[in-house]
Design a protein around this motif. Sequence first.
Motif, PDB file in Angstrom:
ATOM      1  N   PRO A   1       0.794  -1.230   0.000  1.00 44.12           N
ATOM      2  CA  PRO A   1       0.000   0.000   0.000  1.00 44.12           C
ATOM      3  C   PRO A   1       0.828   1.283   0.000  1.00 44.12           C
ATOM      4  N   SER A   2       1.973   1.289   0.665  1.00 40.23           N
ATOM      5  CA  SER A   2       2.776   2.510   0.691  1.00 40.23           C
ATOM      6  C   SER A   2       3.361   2.818  -0.679  1.00 40.23           C
ATOM      7  N   THR A   3       3.821   1.791  -1.377  1.00 42.91           N
ATOM      8  CA  THR A   3       4.341   1.995  -2.728  1.00 42.91           C
ATOM      9  C   THR A   3       3.230   2.425  -3.668  1.00 42.91           C
ATOM     10  N   ARG A   4       2.064   1.812  -3.556  1.00 40.70           N
ATOM     11  CA  ARG A   4       0.919   2.185  -4.394  1.00 40.70           C
ATOM     12  C   ARG A   4       0.510   3.637  -4.148  1.00 40.70           C
ATOM     13  N   GLY A   5       0.567   4.087  -2.895  1.00 44.24           N
ATOM     14  CA  GLY A   5       0.240   5.471  -2.579  1.00 44.24           C
ATOM     15  C   GLY A   5       1.224   6.446  -3.199  1.00 44.24           C
TER      16      GLY A   5
END
Length: 63
Positions: A44-48
């Motif tokens: 999720p952090s990379t996607r954000g």
Amino acid sequence: MAANKTIKIEQTGSPIRRDGTQRATLIGLGLNKIGRVKELPDNPSTRGMIAKVAHLVRVVEGK
């Protein structure tokens, strides 16, 4: 959730005349020149981070 999922992204746009936070996000992703490709974990952090600079990068492939 599999720990070995990765996503490959390529920088397609320049951070010139962009907000400083967008430039910092690109550096955080490991991109700082057009055409560079980086393989990162799909979480999720990379996607954000990708969503924040979606107009400057493209997803090449995801495993």
